[in-house]
Design a protein around this motif. Structure first.
Motif, short mmCIF file in Angstrom:
data_model
loop_
_atom_site.label_atom_id
_atom_site.label_comp_id
_atom_site.label_asym_id
_atom_site.label_seq_id
_atom_site.Cartn_x
_atom_site.Cartn_y
_atom_site.Cartn_z
N GLN A 24 18.53 16.40 47.97
CA GLN A 24 18.95 15.49 46.92
C GLN A 24 17.74 15.14 46.04
O GLN A 24 16.59 15.12 46.50
CB GLN A 24 19.54 14.21 47.50
N PRO A 25 17.97 14.83 44.77
CA PRO A 25 16.86 14.62 43.83
C PRO A 25 15.85 13.56 44.26
O PRO A 25 14.65 13.76 44.06
CB PRO A 25 17.59 14.20 42.54
N SER A 26 16.29 12.46 44.86
CA SER A 26 15.35 11.40 45.20
C SER A 26 14.41 11.77 46.33
O SER A 26 13.42 11.07 46.57
CB SER A 26 16.10 10.10 45.56
N ASP A 27 14.68 12.88 47.04
CA ASP A 27 13.78 13.33 48.10
C ASP A 27 12.80 14.39 47.63
O ASP A 27 12.01 14.90 48.42
CB ASP A 27 14.59 13.86 49.29
N PHE A 28 12.82 14.75 46.35
CA PHE A 28 11.83 15.67 45.81
C PHE A 28 10.50 14.95 45.59
O PHE A 28 10.45 13.71 45.52
CB PHE A 28 12.32 16.26 44.49
N ASN A 29 9.43 15.72 45.46
CA ASN A 29 8.11 15.10 45.28
C ASN A 29 7.82 14.72 43.83
O ASN A 29 6.78 14.15 43.55
CB ASN A 29 7.00 16.03 45.80
N ASP A 30 8.74 15.02 42.94
CA ASP A 30 8.59 14.66 41.53
C ASP A 30 9.51 13.48 41.23
O ASP A 30 10.74 13.62 41.29
CB ASP A 30 8.96 15.86 40.65
N PRO A 31 8.97 12.29 40.91
CA PRO A 31 9.83 11.12 40.67
C PRO A 31 10.72 11.26 39.44
O PRO A 31 11.64 10.47 39.26
CB PRO A 31 8.82 9.98 40.51
N ASP A 107 21.63 7.54 41.58
CA ASP A 107 22.56 7.47 42.71
C ASP A 107 23.67 8.51 42.58
O ASP A 107 24.08 9.12 43.57
CB ASP A 107 23.18 6.07 42.80
N TYR A 108 24.15 8.69 41.37
CA TYR A 108 25.25 9.65 41.16
C TYR A 108 24.82 11.05 41.57
O TYR A 108 25.57 11.76 42.27
CB TYR A 108 25.66 9.63 39.69
N TYR A 109 23.64 11.47 41.18
CA TYR A 109 23.17 12.81 41.52
C TYR A 109 22.89 12.92 43.03
O TYR A 109 23.20 13.95 43.64
CB TYR A 109 21.91 13.16 40.72
N ASP A 110 22.34 11.88 43.62
CA ASP A 110 22.05 11.90 45.06
C ASP A 110 23.33 12.03 45.89
O ASP A 110 23.33 12.64 46.96
CB ASP A 110 21.31 10.64 45.48
#
Length: 299
Positions: A24-31, A107-110
């Motif tokens: 999911q996007p929020s777990d990537f290393n790029d904020p 949140d929607y993307y996650d």
């Protein structure tokens, strides 16, 4: 062929269980990952609303009427975010309540999408250092034409496998445009060296989902064995892990097609040489020091 840099442990899981995580996007290393400037309603959305009418039935200049449909769209976006943040609000009941539009968008993307980051190149020094356990891990090569990478569009106009575009400008989206392909594929030009491709899949297609406290769920997807074409071991991988990898590949007849290669340090340049599989004796000889050399000094 497209490549995935992984630690040896992640490679072991992939080869023995045929599962890999889509993140999911929020777990990537790029904020900034899937983090556009997000608005509940853009100027275009507001302009599309019907004009406001006063009590006399006259149009109110410069005012728009918020329709039940528009209100429903906003509530549908906000309520899941509030539910996820409920535990935080319960811990700090005196904290003033506010809704961050950007957090609602994230949140929607996650909740809906997982991403597998791949690359065109298997010999990038920075990616070996960052994603493959400082050259102790591996690179796995996938056949990108395999059915695993195909399927219905994620959203209209967005295939499942796409090349990332690099840009200095963040996209600006609203509820009506939050599934625009740009948000899934745009990254800062600082990341251009990765030459990234992305497999994007709905999280509802995951084979296994594990809930985690304080973080997004861990979502694993099944990978057909014939989608895996190559493994490249790191220049600093431990000998025991070389042997384990050999045993994993030889024990499974459905992985017999997988070609094993080694990444070795170039003797002359700051680069990696990718070689077909070597025996342990050949590998040690290739890495060994020479007491004498006929090469002239070049400093």
């Amino acid at each position: 062929m497209l490549y995935k840099y992984v630690t040896f442990n992640r490679a072991r899981v992939l080869l023995t269980t045929q599962h890999i995580r889509l993140t999911q996007p929020s777990d990537f290393n790029d904020p900034f990952e899937l983090h556009p400037e997000f608005q509940m309603m853009s100027q275009e959305d507001i302009a599309a609303l019907p004009p406001a009418i006063d009590e006399n039935g006259e149009v109110v200049k410069g005012m728009r009427q918020l329709t039940p449909e528009a209100m429903q769209r906003m509530l549908s976006a906000v309520l899941p975010h509030i539910a996820r943040m409920q535990s935080v609000y319960q811990q700090f009941p005196e904290t003033s309540f506010a809704i961050d539009n950007n957090a609602v968008g994230r949140d929607y993307y996650d909740r809906n999408f997982g991403i597998l980051s791949l690359t065109e190149t298997p010999d990038n020094l920075l990616m070996w250092a960052h994603y493959a356990d400082s050259h102790r891990g591996m690179v796995v090569g996938f056949e990108e034409s395999h059915a695993f990478f195909q399927g219905p569009d994620i959203v209209p106009g967005l295939p499942r496998l796409n090349k990332v575009e690099y840009n200095l400008k963040r996209p600006v989206l609203s509820l009506s445009t939050r599934e625009h392909p740009k948000v899934f594929l745009r990254k800062s030009t600082e990341w251009a060296y990765e030459k990234e491709w992305r497999l994007i899949r709905p999280l509802k297609e995951a084979s296994m989902t594990t809930e985690r406290d304080g973080s997004v769920p861990l979502c694993l997807f099944g990978v057909p064995k014939d989608a895996i074409k190559m493994v490249i071991t790191g220049a600093l991988m431990a000998g025991s892990e070389h042997h384990e990898l050999r045993d994993i590949l030889s024990a499974d007849s459905m992985l017999s097609h997988v070609k094993a290669h080694h990444a070795l340090l170039s003797k002359e340049h700051y680069k990696l040489d990718i070689h077909p599989a070597l025996t342990e004796e050949e590998r040690q000889k290739r890495l060994g020091w020479k007491v004498m050399s006929a090469k002239p000094l070049d400093i």
